[in-house]
Design a protein around this motif. Structure first.
Motif, PDB file in Angstrom:
ATOM      1  N   UNK A  21       1.007  -1.245  -0.259  1.00  0.00           N
ATOM      2  CA  UNK A  21       0.076  -0.343  -0.043  1.00  0.00           C
ATOM      3  C   UNK A  21       0.523   1.062   0.179  1.00  0.00           C
ATOM      4  N   UNK A  22       2.029   0.929   1.175  1.00  0.00           N
ATOM      5  CA  UNK A  22       2.898   2.609   0.532  1.00  0.00           C
ATOM      6  C   UNK A  22       3.785   2.579  -0.846  1.00  0.00           C
ATOM      7  N   UNK A 206       0.355  -0.776   6.613  1.00  0.00           N
ATOM      8  CA  UNK A 206       0.745  -2.469   7.585  1.00  0.00           C
ATOM      9  C   UNK A 206      -1.270  -2.443   7.767  1.00  0.00           C
ATOM     10  N   UNK A 207      -2.009  -1.209   8.043  1.00  0.00           N
ATOM     11  CA  UNK A 207      -3.189  -1.436   8.899  1.00  0.00           C
ATOM     12  C   UNK A 207      -4.054  -1.391   7.414  1.00  0.00           C
ATOM     13  N   UNK A 240       4.031 -12.119   9.928  1.00  0.00           N
ATOM     14  CA  UNK A 240       3.854  -9.912  10.991  1.00  0.00           C
ATOM     15  C   UNK A 240       1.810 -10.057  11.729  1.00  0.00           C
ATOM     16  N   UNK A 241       2.609  -8.970  12.397  1.00  0.00           N
ATOM     17  CA  UNK A 241       1.422  -9.299  14.200  1.00  0.00           C
ATOM     18  C   UNK A 241       1.423  -7.674  14.618  1.00  0.00           C
ATOM     19  N   UNK A 242       0.948  -8.123  15.725  1.00  0.00           N
ATOM     20  CA  UNK A 242       1.330  -6.766  16.831  1.00  0.00           C
ATOM     21  C   UNK A 242       2.056  -5.678  16.501  1.00  0.00           C
TER      22      UNK A 242
END
Length: 283
Positions: A21-22, A206-207, A240-242
């Motif tokens: 997305x970036x 990431x969101x 990919x996590x918190x």
């Protein structure tokens, strides 16, 4: 005024998921433009050693050598539990049997190698080769064992290999902390204001990826070593996590613990600069 920044990350699914997305401007970026360069992690480590890139994924081992010029971002990295590198061999062995044997590693500056050297007294006969060649080289008898990373942890059994040690599991049992694998670094010379803006943009990327998982799939598949959707999903789910959204206090403590142990063993130089230069909440 548009600000152009060079950005390096690996072609692995976790990174292409995070940065899609970036780099494809699926999120608001104000006047930031990112020019991506996809390389294996050891190449990225080497580029960072020469301060080539403004912003880059690196191994935490490499970060230990880069702290004078680069700071750590809170977002975008790989840190967690149950996701560490594995030592594998063509036959059942234990680590002591590998003490004087040749071991393939995915790069001298990888966290995989750092963990290997922190285990016991370390291992001297290590040979860096591209990470995607390790399983074949070990299965073919070129090495007594190899340290594998990325999606290889899901496919090594298909090569007839046996797990000798899960280095991440060993780290967690020894320290009680999650294992820091790779982080996103930014040049300190960019200044704290711009660094905070970059960090916030990366978090939004990431969101977006979590909210729209199919949007990044073509980009991920264009670069993945393993094209199976199941392997790609497992890879992203593991790495990919918190902590990828925000290292938080727990993640930063784990990074500090790894670097402190490495300093004490003389594996990285000491540094008194802070790990990060961004506020908890970016503007």
């Amino acid at each position: 005024m548009t600000r152009s920044l060079s950005l390096g990350y690996s072609p692995c699914p976790n990174d292409t998921f995070i940065f899609d997305a970036l780099v494809h401007r699926r999120i608001p970026l104000c006047d930031l433009v990112f020019h991506e360069r996809l390389e294996d992690v050891e190449t990225l480590n080497a580029l960072a050693m020469r301060a080539v890139l403004d912003l880059t994924k690196v191994s935490y081992h490499a970060f230990g050598h880069l702290r004078q010029n680069y700071a750590l971002l809170r977002s975008g990295g790989a840190l967690g539990r149950g996701c560490g590198p594995l030592v594998v061999a063509a036959r059942p062995l234990d680590m002591e049997q590998l003490r004087h044997q040749k071991i393939a590693i995915p790069g001298a500056m990888t966290t995989a190698n750092l963990l290997l050297q922190l285990y016991g007294e370390g291992f001297e006969r290590v040979v860096p080769i591209p990470f995607d060649r390790i399983m074949t080289a070990v299965a073919g008898g070129e090495f007594a064992a190899g340290v594998i990373i990325h999606e290889s942890r899901f496919t090594y059994r298909q090569h007839g290999l046996h797990q000798v040690l899960d280095l991440g599991q060993w780290w967690e049992a020894t320290t009680g902390q999650p294992i820091p694998l790779g982080g996103i670094l930014v040049k300190r010379s960019l200044g704290s204001r711009l660094i905070a803006e970059i960090d916030a943009s990366l978090r939004r990327s990431i969101e977006f990826a979590f909210a729209h998982p199919e949007a990044s799939r073509p980009y991920i598949k264009a670069h993945a070593q393993e094209l199976s959707d199941a392997v790609i999903d497992s890879h992203i789910g593991l790495y990919v996590n918190k902590f990828s959204l925000d290292l938080g206090d727990e993640g930063l403590a784990a990074v500090a613990a790894l670097l402190t142990r490495a300093e004490q063993r003389g594996l990285i130089p000491p540094c008194d600069l802070p790990l990060i230069e961004t506020p908890v909440t970016a503007p």
